[in-house]
Design a protein around this motif. Structure first.
Motif, mmCIF file in Angstrom:
data_model
loop_
_atom_site.group_PDB
_atom_site.id
_atom_site.type_symbol
_atom_site.label_atom_id
_atom_site.label_comp_id
_atom_site.label_asym_id
_atom_site.label_seq_id
_atom_site.Cartn_x
_atom_site.Cartn_y
_atom_site.Cartn_z
ATOM 1 N N GLY A 231 23.481 29.345 18.959
ATOM 2 C CA GLY A 231 23.114 28.875 20.297
ATOM 3 C C GLY A 231 21.642 28.518 20.286
ATOM 4 N N SER A 232 21.338 27.291 20.646
ATOM 5 C CA SER A 232 19.954 26.819 20.622
ATOM 6 C C SER A 232 19.052 27.736 21.421
ATOM 7 C CB SER A 232 19.878 25.405 21.202
ATOM 8 O OG SER A 232 20.370 24.494 20.262
ATOM 9 N N GLY A 233 17.820 27.732 21.005
ATOM 10 C CA GLY A 233 16.843 28.486 21.792
ATOM 11 C C GLY A 233 16.055 29.589 21.150
ATOM 12 N N CYS A 234 16.597 30.396 20.179
ATOM 13 C CA CYS A 234 17.943 30.356 19.625
ATOM 14 C C CYS A 234 18.412 31.770 19.256
ATOM 15 C CB CYS A 234 17.974 29.489 18.354
ATOM 16 S SG CYS A 234 17.078 30.189 16.945
ATOM 17 N N VAL A 235 19.713 31.938 19.268
ATOM 18 C CA VAL A 235 20.355 33.158 18.752
ATOM 19 C C VAL A 235 21.515 32.720 17.859
ATOM 20 C CG1 VAL A 235 21.545 35.319 19.307
ATOM 21 C CG2 VAL A 235 19.811 34.444 20.869
ATOM 22 N N ALA A 236 21.637 33.375 16.692
ATOM 23 C CA ALA A 236 22.738 33.033 15.784
ATOM 24 C C ALA A 236 23.365 34.318 15.255
ATOM 25 C CB ALA A 236 22.208 32.192 14.627
ATOM 26 N N GLU A 237 24.605 34.221 14.838
ATOM 27 C CA GLU A 237 25.292 35.394 14.276
ATOM 28 C C GLU A 237 26.320 34.949 13.243
ATOM 29 O OE1 GLU A 237 26.333 38.313 17.160
ATOM 30 O OE2 GLU A 237 27.773 39.339 15.863
ATOM 31 N N PHE A 238 26.288 35.611 12.084
ATOM 32 C CA PHE A 238 27.369 35.430 11.095
ATOM 33 C C PHE A 238 28.191 36.700 11.116
ATOM 34 C CE2 PHE A 238 29.861 35.277 7.374
ATOM 35 C CZ PHE A 238 30.054 33.930 7.114
ATOM 36 N N PHE A 239 29.480 36.553 11.357
ATOM 37 C CA PHE A 239 30.355 37.716 11.396
ATOM 38 C C PHE A 239 31.699 37.312 10.791
ATOM 39 C CE2 PHE A 239 32.842 36.806 15.409
ATOM 40 C CZ PHE A 239 32.187 35.643 15.782
ATOM 41 N N SER A 240 32.665 38.195 10.864
ATOM 42 C CA SER A 240 33.935 37.862 10.208
ATOM 43 C C SER A 240 35.078 38.596 10.885
ATOM 44 C CB SER A 240 33.873 38.247 8.728
ATOM 45 O OG SER A 240 33.509 39.601 8.584
ATOM 46 N N GLY A 241 36.275 38.151 10.566
ATOM 47 C CA GLY A 241 37.461 38.806 11.112
ATOM 48 C C GLY A 241 38.600 38.664 10.123
ATOM 49 N N VAL A 242 39.540 39.589 10.216
ATOM 50 C CA VAL A 242 40.700 39.551 9.321
ATOM 51 C C VAL A 242 41.927 39.177 10.154
ATOM 52 C CG1 VAL A 242 42.151 40.903 7.748
ATOM 53 C CG2 VAL A 242 39.670 41.270 7.784
ATOM 54 N N GLU B 254 21.286 30.692 7.146
ATOM 55 C CA GLU B 254 20.825 31.368 5.921
ATOM 56 C C GLU B 254 20.362 32.795 6.226
ATOM 57 O OE1 GLU B 254 18.077 28.409 4.467
ATOM 58 O OE2 GLU B 254 19.666 27.426 3.294
ATOM 59 N N HIS B 255 19.613 32.959 7.330
ATOM 60 C CA HIS B 255 19.147 34.318 7.699
ATOM 61 C C HIS B 255 20.324 35.252 7.964
ATOM 62 C CE1 HIS B 255 14.951 33.324 8.065
ATOM 63 N NE2 HIS B 255 15.137 32.456 9.037
ATOM 64 N N THR B 256 21.280 34.781 8.753
ATOM 65 C CA THR B 256 22.357 35.683 9.194
ATOM 66 C C THR B 256 23.327 35.981 8.054
ATOM 67 O OG1 THR B 256 23.595 33.791 10.090
ATOM 68 C CG2 THR B 256 22.213 35.018 11.628
ATOM 69 N N TRP B 257 23.547 35.000 7.195
ATOM 70 C CA TRP B 257 24.420 35.223 6.035
ATOM 71 C C TRP B 257 23.808 36.275 5.111
ATOM 72 C CZ3 TRP B 257 28.945 35.036 3.803
ATOM 73 C CH2 TRP B 257 29.033 35.102 2.419
ATOM 74 N N LYS B 258 22.491 36.180 4.901
ATOM 75 C CA LYS B 258 21.806 37.128 4.018
ATOM 76 C C LYS B 258 21.973 38.552 4.562
ATOM 77 C CE LYS B 258 17.296 37.540 1.739
ATOM 78 N NZ LYS B 258 16.655 38.640 2.414
#
Ligand code: HMG
Length: 398
Positions: A317-328, A219-223
């Motif tokens: 990745g637990s602990g934690c680091v997260a990322e929302f990204f995209s590609g075409v 939710e955080h990364t999508w926002k």
């Protein structure tokens, strides 16, 4: 509507992608019967049908080298000036696992090789770092490898979410498979949801907490991603998630749809994430590789042409680091996929009995400091032959 990459800089991203997993698996029904658990708990509740099992002579190095080998066909290996090896199944506290792979593949000595660690997230860090290098040196290529063996205690709640696989990606300017967008949302917080102290072979996990953490960071990364790009849920026809077990990705997708006031019909749900889960459902968690196993599964198994479509990607990745990204996806990408290799590997795995699974589980790598030869199992083109003078000995099989 699919929007084009708005960045004025040159496109960089995945030029080729290759998947490999161990040649053995246990059916989750076999495990359920021995554990006295209803088979549907694993097949439906967790969403896993098979779990890849790495035999004693297969480790993260051989998995990685086997995934990477097909990528070298038709390219000049000396163009690869960076090899980043993402893993949380480290075999050495000092020496980077990628150096063994560098030798097995015969790469040029003019190459930087580093191992990256942040639980399941580090392959995404590697991909993003490689893109920065290529922006400055567009004539070069980077090899990004994610390779892991997921291991929990026998008869623990995590056991059904083990597995193993490796993904290797050739990353370049003007890529032929997927251009990665510049924008992304990312998030770090110090939490203890899953970790493995140096003195343990099995991960420790606060399972239910970890699933909540996964969703919260989505939710955080999508926002953040939305604020940066102005894109909405409807701009994506497909999403790929980190897949510790396929039900987790399904729940994440439902949550994201709800947060965006989108009602998911079963057809829309299947279209948006169904094909990205096919490979993970039969290999299990592969930690750093798992998001990219999902991407490979989507690209390999979608008949419709995905060219010019934007794919949403969530890395956790637990602990934690997260990322929302995209590609075409790049038009013509199908000509560069290694789908038949991948299906061959998956179709030719041998099924283990419960006892064989447990014997392999207990084999481990000897810690007595002695010299050992490892039994010959079915592997890919490389195997771990043994240990001598505290050094792992790798050999080429074919
Ligand atoms: P559990 O004890 O098996 O949980 O642990 P459960 O008893 O709640 O059952 C799971 C689901 O099966 C439930 O559905 C049950 O209802 C259902 P839900 O409520 O979740 O919708 N169920 C059935 N369904 C059909 N028929 C039946 C039946 N019986 C029950 N007969 C847990 C589950 C995930 C906690 C455990 O497997 C675990 O600890 N796994 C490891 C941790 C993990 O994978 N966490 C995921 C998020 S963290 C992450 O992704 C990072 C990670 O990859 C590591 C890294 O970053 O390096 C793990």
């Amino acid at each position: 509507m699919i929007t084009q990459n708005t960045s004025s800089t040159m496109e960089t991203g995945i030029d080729k992608i290759s998947f490999y997993t161990a040649q053995y698996y246990i059916d989750m029904k076999t495990l359920a019967d021995v554990r006295g658990v209803d088979r549907d708990k694993y097949y439906v509740g967790i969403g896993q049908e098979r779990m890849s099992v790495a035999p004693p002579d297969e480790d993260v190095i051989t998995l990685a080298a086997s995934a990477a080998k097909p990528l070298l066909e038709g390219i000049n290996p000396s163009d690869i000036e960076l090899l980043l090896f993402a893993t949380e199944t480290g075999i050495d506290q000092s020496k980077a696992a990628g150096i063994y792979v560098h030798r097995l593949l015969g790469l040029s000595h003019r190459c930087r090789v580093v191992e990256l660690k942040q639980a399941c997230y580090s392959c995404t860090a590697g991909l993003q770092m490689a893109r920065s290098l290529l922006a400055a040196h567009p004539d070069k290529k980077a090899l990004i490898i994610a390779s892991d063996v997921a291991r929990y205690e026998l008869d623990s709640p995590g056991e059904a979410t083990q597995g193993c696989a490796a993904i290797a990606m050739l990353v370049s300017a003007n890529p032929r498979i997927m251009a990665i967008d510049e924008e992304s949302g990312y998030y770090t917080e110090d939490v203890m949801d899953f970790w493995r102290p140096n003195y343990r072979d099995e991960a420790l996990v606060d399972g239910k907490f970890s699933t909540k953490q996964y969703i919260a960071t989505l939710e955080h990364t999508w926002k953040q991603y939305q604020e940066q790009t102005g894109r909405s849920f409807g701009d994506f026809k497909h999403f790929c998630y980190h897949v510790p077990f396929s039900k987790m990705a399904e729940k994440a997708h439902q949550r994201l749809a709800r947060a965006n006031n989108v009602k998911l019909t079963p057809e829309l749900f299947e279209q948006q994430i169904g094909r990205s889960l096919i490979y993970n459902r039969i290999t299990g968690n592969s930690y750093t590789a798992s998001l990219y196993v999902g991407l490979t599964s989507l690209l390999d198994s979608t008949e419709e042409d995905l060219g010019n479509q934007r794919i949403g990607l969530f890395s956790y990745g637990s602990g934690c680091v997260a990322e929302f990204f995209s590609g075409v996806v790049i038009p013509g990408y199908k000509d560069h996929l290694l789908s038949s290799n991948h299906l061959n590997i998956l179709d030719n795995r041998a099924e283990l009995t419960y006892q064989q699974y447990e014997d392999i589980y207990h084999f481990g790598v000897p810690k007595d400091g002695g010299d050992h030869s490892f039994p010959l199992y079915k592997t890919g083109p490389y195997r771990l032959a043994g240990i001598k003078d505290h050094k792992r000995l790798y050999e080429t099989v074919s």
